[in-house]
Design a protein around this motif. Structure first.
Motif, mmCIF file in Angstrom:
data_model
loop_
_atom_site.group_PDB
_atom_site.id
_atom_site.type_symbol
_atom_site.label_atom_id
_atom_site.label_comp_id
_atom_site.label_asym_id
_atom_site.label_seq_id
_atom_site.Cartn_x
_atom_site.Cartn_y
_atom_site.Cartn_z
ATOM 1 N N THR A 34 0.843 -1.188 0.000
ATOM 2 C CA THR A 34 0.000 0.000 0.000
ATOM 3 C C THR A 34 0.880 1.241 0.000
ATOM 4 O OG1 THR A 34 -1.858 1.106 1.081
ATOM 5 C CG2 THR A 34 -0.310 -0.005 2.525
ATOM 6 N N PRO A 35 0.613 2.193 -0.871
ATOM 7 C CA PRO A 35 -0.329 2.092 -1.979
ATOM 8 C C PRO A 35 0.238 1.201 -3.080
ATOM 9 C CG PRO A 35 0.840 4.173 -2.112
ATOM 10 C CD PRO A 35 1.299 3.493 -0.844
ATOM 11 N N PHE A 36 -0.673 0.670 -3.899
ATOM 12 C CA PHE A 36 -0.234 -0.133 -5.035
ATOM 13 C C PHE A 36 0.468 0.782 -6.041
ATOM 14 C CE2 PHE A 36 -3.913 -3.007 -3.958
ATOM 15 C CZ PHE A 36 -3.141 -4.113 -3.623
ATOM 16 N N PRO A 37 1.598 0.332 -6.621
ATOM 17 C CA PRO A 37 2.290 1.141 -7.631
ATOM 18 C C PRO A 37 1.586 1.120 -8.988
ATOM 19 C CG PRO A 37 3.449 -0.920 -7.300
ATOM 20 C CD PRO A 37 2.340 -0.878 -6.277
ATOM 21 N N LYS A 38 0.660 0.188 -9.166
ATOM 22 C CA LYS A 38 -0.164 0.159 -10.372
ATOM 23 C C LYS A 38 -1.585 -0.203 -9.953
ATOM 24 C CE LYS A 38 0.989 -4.596 -11.732
ATOM 25 N NZ LYS A 38 1.558 -5.420 -12.806
ATOM 26 N N ALA A 39 -2.532 0.098 -10.836
ATOM 27 C CA ALA A 39 -3.943 -0.110 -10.502
ATOM 28 C C ALA A 39 -4.356 -1.557 -10.754
ATOM 29 C CB ALA A 39 -4.823 0.817 -11.339
ATOM 30 N N PRO A 40 -5.233 -2.095 -9.895
ATOM 31 C CA PRO A 40 -5.828 -3.397 -10.192
ATOM 32 C C PRO A 40 -6.620 -3.324 -11.498
ATOM 33 C CG PRO A 40 -6.221 -2.786 -7.909
ATOM 34 C CD PRO A 40 -5.668 -1.576 -8.603
ATOM 35 N N GLU A 41 -7.001 -4.463 -12.015
ATOM 36 C CA GLU A 41 -7.664 -4.535 -13.318
ATOM 37 C C GLU A 41 -8.984 -3.758 -13.371
ATOM 38 O OE1 GLU A 41 -6.192 -7.044 -11.707
ATOM 39 O OE2 GLU A 41 -5.319 -8.473 -13.114
ATOM 40 N N GLU A 65 -4.449 5.295 -16.541
ATOM 41 C CA GLU A 65 -3.021 5.541 -16.770
ATOM 42 C C GLU A 65 -2.152 4.575 -15.976
ATOM 43 O OE1 GLU A 65 -2.160 9.617 -15.787
ATOM 44 O OE2 GLU A 65 -2.992 10.372 -17.662
ATOM 45 N N LYS A 66 -2.617 4.146 -14.813
ATOM 46 C CA LYS A 66 -1.848 3.234 -13.969
ATOM 47 C C LYS A 66 -2.136 1.775 -14.260
ATOM 48 C CE LYS A 66 0.804 4.161 -11.318
ATOM 49 N NZ LYS A 66 2.234 4.445 -11.354
ATOM 50 N N GLY A 67 -2.883 1.492 -15.335
ATOM 51 C CA GLY A 67 -3.018 0.124 -15.801
ATOM 52 C C GLY A 67 -4.364 -0.543 -15.602
#
Length: 72
Positions: A34-41, A65-67
């Motif tokens: 936390t925080p995630f460096p990229k977004a969940p799906e 933008e973060k995936g």
């Protein structure tokens, strides 16, 4: 994996998706970081009366933008 109050590090700082869905692969890679460096799906935002349209559009843009594959 369903995640509530999912913190994601975006180019505009940390944003919290109200709910997110992450694949087993995503969760195996990042666990409970936390925080995630990229977004969940899939990221979900619940719009409240206090949220402006531009605020919601910004969050959608940042998660994509973060995936994120989808933002609801």
């Amino acid at each position: 994996v369903i995640i509530t109050e999912c913190s994601i590090l975006t180019s505009e700082g940390v944003r919290d998706a109200d709910v997110a869905w992450a694949s087993d692969e995503f969760y195996a890679e990042l666990g409970e970081m936390t925080p995630f460096p990229k977004a969940p799906e899939i990221c979900v935002e619940v719009k409240s009366p206090a949220n402006s349209r531009s605020e919601m559009e910004e969050k959608i843009r940042l998660y994509l933008e973060k995936g994120a594959s989808e933002v609801w």
